[in-house]
Design an enzyme around this catalytic site. Sequence first.
Site, mmCIF file in Angstrom:
data_model
loop_
_atom_site.group_PDB
_atom_site.id
_atom_site.type_symbol
_atom_site.label_atom_id
_atom_site.label_comp_id
_atom_site.label_asym_id
_atom_site.label_seq_id
_atom_site.Cartn_x
_atom_site.Cartn_y
_atom_site.Cartn_z
ATOM 1 N N GLN A 36 0.850 -1.206 0.000
ATOM 2 C CA GLN A 36 0.000 0.000 0.000
ATOM 3 C C GLN A 36 0.877 1.244 0.000
ATOM 4 O O GLN A 36 2.085 1.182 0.268
ATOM 5 C CB GLN A 36 -0.894 0.020 1.257
ATOM 6 C CG GLN A 36 -0.149 -0.155 2.567
ATOM 7 C CD GLN A 36 -0.965 -0.856 3.631
ATOM 8 O OE1 GLN A 36 -2.204 -0.768 3.697
ATOM 9 N NE2 GLN A 36 -0.280 -1.598 4.501
ATOM 10 N N ASP A 92 -0.113 0.489 13.511
ATOM 11 C CA ASP A 92 0.344 1.719 14.192
ATOM 12 C C ASP A 92 0.727 1.411 15.639
ATOM 13 O O ASP A 92 1.293 2.256 16.321
ATOM 14 C CB ASP A 92 -0.761 2.792 14.140
ATOM 15 C CG ASP A 92 -2.084 2.251 14.663
ATOM 16 O OD1 ASP A 92 -3.063 2.263 13.906
ATOM 17 O OD2 ASP A 92 -2.119 1.784 15.809
ATOM 18 N N ASP A 142 -0.031 -12.219 6.235
ATOM 19 C CA ASP A 142 -1.461 -11.957 6.043
ATOM 20 C C ASP A 142 -2.261 -12.564 7.196
ATOM 21 O O ASP A 142 -2.187 -13.760 7.456
ATOM 22 C CB ASP A 142 -1.883 -12.597 4.705
ATOM 23 C CG ASP A 142 -3.378 -12.482 4.453
ATOM 24 O OD1 ASP A 142 -3.841 -13.010 3.434
ATOM 25 O OD2 ASP A 142 -4.093 -11.874 5.290
ATOM 26 N N GLY A 143 -3.034 -11.716 7.843
ATOM 27 C CA GLY A 143 -3.792 -12.181 8.998
ATOM 28 C C GLY A 143 -4.830 -13.234 8.652
ATOM 29 O O GLY A 143 -5.132 -14.114 9.460
ATOM 30 N N ASP A 163 -7.746 -5.185 13.894
ATOM 31 C CA ASP A 163 -7.570 -3.740 13.730
ATOM 32 C C ASP A 163 -7.077 -3.501 12.311
ATOM 33 O O ASP A 163 -5.887 -3.294 12.060
ATOM 34 C CB ASP A 163 -6.559 -3.223 14.767
ATOM 35 C CG ASP A 163 -6.376 -1.724 14.651
ATOM 36 O OD1 ASP A 163 -5.323 -1.229 15.117
ATOM 37 O OD2 ASP A 163 -7.256 -1.056 14.078
ATOM 38 N N ASP A 166 -9.862 -0.333 6.204
ATOM 39 C CA ASP A 166 -11.254 -0.509 5.784
ATOM 40 C C ASP A 166 -11.394 -1.665 4.800
ATOM 41 O O ASP A 166 -10.528 -1.846 3.934
ATOM 42 C CB ASP A 166 -11.762 0.792 5.113
ATOM 43 C CG ASP A 166 -12.042 1.858 6.167
ATOM 44 O OD1 ASP A 166 -11.387 1.793 7.234
ATOM 45 O OD2 ASP A 166 -12.891 2.717 5.949
HETATM 46 N N1 SAM Z 1 -6.045 1.866 14.075
HETATM 47 C C1 SAM Z 1 -6.385 2.465 12.806
HETATM 48 C C2 SAM Z 1 -7.850 2.507 12.602
HETATM 49 O O1 SAM Z 1 -8.393 3.372 13.204
HETATM 50 O O2 SAM Z 1 -8.429 1.758 11.863
HETATM 51 C C3 SAM Z 1 -5.721 1.790 11.663
HETATM 52 C C4 SAM Z 1 -5.542 0.393 11.794
HETATM 53 S S1 SAM Z 1 -4.006 -0.186 11.294
HETATM 54 C C5 SAM Z 1 -3.134 1.095 10.587
HETATM 55 C C6 SAM Z 1 -4.582 -1.164 9.927
HETATM 56 C C7 SAM Z 1 -3.533 -2.176 9.604
HETATM 57 O O3 SAM Z 1 -4.100 -3.331 8.996
HETATM 58 C C8 SAM Z 1 -2.471 -1.668 8.638
HETATM 59 O O4 SAM Z 1 -1.237 -1.595 9.296
HETATM 60 C C9 SAM Z 1 -2.477 -2.699 7.507
HETATM 61 O O5 SAM Z 1 -1.194 -2.926 6.963
HETATM 62 C C10 SAM Z 1 -3.044 -3.900 8.228
HETATM 63 N N2 SAM Z 1 -3.603 -4.938 7.347
HETATM 64 C C11 SAM Z 1 -4.405 -4.759 6.274
HETATM 65 N N3 SAM Z 1 -4.710 -5.951 5.705
HETATM 66 C C12 SAM Z 1 -4.081 -6.914 6.465
HETATM 67 C C13 SAM Z 1 -4.015 -8.325 6.389
HETATM 68 N N4 SAM Z 1 -4.661 -9.003 5.408
HETATM 69 N N5 SAM Z 1 -3.294 -8.977 7.336
HETATM 70 C C14 SAM Z 1 -2.652 -8.302 8.320
HETATM 71 N N6 SAM Z 1 -2.658 -6.946 8.448
HETATM 72 C C15 SAM Z 1 -3.377 -6.261 7.515
#
Ligand code: SAM
Length: 285
Positions: A36, A92, A142-143, A163, A166
Amino acid sequence: MAAAAEPIWWYEHDFFVGIRQGLQVRLLYTERSPYQKIEVYEHALLGRILVLDDILQTTQADEFVYHEMLAQVPLLGQREAPVSVLIIGGGDGGVLREVLRHAWVQRVVMVEIDERVVRVAAEYLGINGNYDDPRVELRFEDGSAYVRSAAARAQPFDAVIIDATDPILGPGEALFSRQFFADVRACLAPAGVMVRHLGNPAYQREIFRTGVRWVHEVFGSVQVYRAAIPTYLGGDMAFVLSTNDGHSCQEPRLALRGRYYNHAVHRAAFVLPTWWQEVMEEAQA
Ligand code: SAM
């Protein structure tokens, strides 16, 4: 990338409903990771802002509202102290900070797909928990794949906190499906709890309705609570929670006084507007 000299107007991409959020900011950093676009801006009031693929993620000014409510409601709403916690996403570091507050948490696995978000957020926002805490296992993967295999590893978690970005684009899409919720349930302990945010129902009603429906279908019960986070346009954000054995998390087991979270806020968060209840009833029909 060097910081821009003068403030610029930055617009978050719209919520697909013809509404945009504009902020007067200075760009401090930008890079494109394998997953991203990562940007950090600075705002006179909101402080430093993490933006991923043009969507605002969190700001220094009010990140504590979101992170305290996402983490403390499930952790303190459990009847027994959760000992092992899985964080999916959370790059974060705010959720990790909240989880590590509790000495009774003995094991935290944080599965974040993008190492660059962790490193950039730690450097520019500094809202993260201690990644060097001996209880923490930080995995860059990947989660959705992790939870699918976690069930086979037979290492159940007492709490799973999702967390994610979107669920409308990018890697976060994999964390919003009926199958994903089923995989999460399969890696929960018998009385384990799962939580994730469902965005802002006023603008993202379909995400709210779909999330409630899937959680109800997979867990058999669903609990929704809310919090207003000033940075996120559109009023209250919805959080969806469910437990493997269907018990309620609406009564905090312990008292904690956060910067936003407290005993009374925990309870009050589950008091929902009538229209939210109606959407939830439709979703569970
Ligand atoms: N706390 C903030 C909020 O208010 O939503 C943001 C959440 S945090 C920055 C979102 C994280 O999800 C990002 O670091 C992103 O890289 C991670 N993410 C997205 N898709 C993912 C996946 N498939 N597996 C693991 N992490 C993922």
